[in-house]
Design an enzyme around this catalytic site. Sequence first.
Site: not given
Length: 868
Positions: A471, A744
């Site tokens: 990502e 996260e």
Amino acid sequence: MVLWESAAGERASRPDGDLTARIENFRSEYGEQTLGIGTTSPRLSWMIQADDPEWEFDRYEITLSREDGTAESVIVASGEQVLVPWPFAPLRSRERVSLRVRVGSDDRWTLPSSSLEVETGLLEPTDWSADFVSPISLGGLDGGAPIVYRELDVAEKPVRARLYVTALGLYEFAINGRRVGHDVLTPGWTAYQHRLRYQTYDVTELVTQGTLTLSAVLGNGWYRGQLVWPGNRSSYGDRLALLAQLELTFADGTRRVVDTDAGWRACTSGILFDDLYDGQTTDLRIENDSERRQSEPVEVLAPYGGTLVARTGPPVRVTETLPAARIITTPGGSLVVDFGQNLVGWVRLRVRGATAGERVTIRHAEVLEHGELGTRPLRSAKATCEYILSGAPEEVLQPTFTFNGFRYAEVVGVPDLRVEDVEALVIGSALERTGWFESSDPDLNRLHENVVWSMRGNFLDLPTDCPQRDERLGWTGDIQVFAPTASFLFDTSGFLAGWLRDLAAEQKPDGGVPYVIPDVLRDPDPGAAGWSDAATLVPESLYRAHADRGMLSAQYSSMRAWVDKMVTLAGDDNLWNTGFQFGDWLDPTAPPEDAAAAQADKYVVATAYYIRSVRAVRDAAKVLGFAGDVVRYDDIAIRAEEAFNREYVTDDGRVRSDCQTVYALVLCWDLLDSEPKRSGAARRLTELVIEADYRVNTGFVGTPLILDALTIAGRIDLACAMLLQRECPSWLYAVSMGATTIWERWDSMLPDGTINPGSMTSFNHYAYGAVADWMHRVLGGLSMAEPGYRRVTIRPSFVSEGTPVTAARVRHRSPYGDIECNWQIVDDVVRLSVSVPYGVTADIWLPGDTKPSTVRSGAHRFEAPLAN
């Protein structure tokens, strides 16, 4: 006697004991570079050290000296010292000047500053004579990293040599085999179809008389490597290419320009494979310059359709070297190096006595699971570097065109691996550190360090979400919530100003703002609350931190375009209650595979952000003097507030979906239209926090606001209890689990040491680190009262019971200099010391004060009983 200078340059004097002052840190624009700047009229700033806090200068004089020996001076009647306008005629491309500044009052002047050397880059398209050149057949998608090169004869050593260079892809340039500069992963990642950065290097020392070899290895990088999902290659193009212009100036004033053109050639390098996600394979048996007998011509590509721009922020570099902490033998028998810190960068390994053709493989991961390398969170990213050894007595292995997020590295092929032979090179944008915090609680200090490390790892040329999996994108929502924290911890002025220019370039004609910048998702109609609002709220944060009116002016049309799209989306009822929303992304109740399934009503969140962004544009219009826009957007905000209260809020302050995040939004952003609603919302938030046993129940949207909301509600005690909670979900849960960066998810690692089962689980994601902003302002006590820290408030929050925090120190390097607040509680007495630089006014609040004490530059100490 203390000597001063008069405006006419005559010597003047003042008696001993009178003011002495000196000028420090004289800088241009964002201060990160003076070679190859990209503006004709750089703004100037400086700091002042003065003995007398009451003294004020009311004029400054800037002197410009040119290389031809001419000079000119301009005196400006102003007491400003931050981002003052360029007072001379605009500079030309390649022009080099020397600047000095002095300040004065009452016709007496300080001594001049040290000289500031400024040199412009190539400012006009016509300044470029070089062409992009690309190998014809070498360096295909799976063909390894090609080299483009040429040789030339130089009759005499030049007195000046400048290299202007960029690439489609990544490049590493060398002259006679010696690498140019210290930057890595150049030219970085911009919205390539619109803007491509070039770099300027002073290569005078590298250019010698005789035969000269210019060469550059080209890597895939963001231009042609994988992005977003497995197998997605060539997001911008399928041809790597170099653009280089070497300009030599000789003693007699003549110039020679050596361009990339059809006369260059291409050959293979020892880099057989390179990808930002998957890693790099290098054959050390192949010297980068040894294969030219198998070379081929290059092809001149069509002219680049975007704009070549100089960088505004700092380059990506190796910023630190960490030694290995230990070597582990895993239950499966693998050798794994633990660096003790989750970081972003490269492993550098020294290998001795190997046989030619032997292979060494290094795999990277952030965590261990069941004692083995925890690679599942990487998803498809291989994060593997492989080296084929040459058989030299000692070889140093490190990659060039990839990077990894890791704490652990598995090494295969070195059975006698020694801890002293392995180190980690930390890479990232070379931002200047400007913010520090420490307290009497070691876990809070570790939490703050985790925030710093996550920012360092994810501010790599642009603000990314995470640095390890497949990502690593510039998600707008993440930086939107984190921008105030980022601007305190590091000087992000040029870094984020450049990123915002890409945001404006990628913005849709109707004002829609993509979810990632640069936009590789390419949604045809993007627009989501909290994410697209980066167009308004990041410029607002930057303006507050740096008082950069020029940046605000440059972004204003982008800000307004996004808000005008929101007006359309809200429609006649003034509620944004349709379409896709990320909502309160990744709140702790969201299931592993549905991060948007939050407690907070997504349209409550959307309309709240609508009001927030409209206000931001209104306030920017006030700063910029657009009176008509002030009236227009104020009217829109009022109508949206009325609609919000009518649709989503009861008379007693209950907000639809009744969770921590919605109350944080309405309290922090003052969205409620009556005192009963405000007190009711504060009371309900208090109840929810106590019911949750002080655990955090917010996601990306609510987390940056929740402690401020409790503070506004008058419950600083609950805010501290939530900050110090160690049970999941909480900030200190991750610390208790050994985290060295921000996660996260609140539970990226489960209490039993296994990784969260979700496919989206990162251990280096700065969004929840936005809590550091509250730690700086409220717990530490240092908050900004006027843009650029021209005025600050010193007001620590002391909780006399229920918290182990009995001392804290916070320091920020503002545009004027270092501001520091240091407090401790001793025997129920608050002892506070404050340091204020010249140009800043501080309002000091102590327990029991009904109004502040105001101080100016200098060191100040205070004591007061701790109020109960």
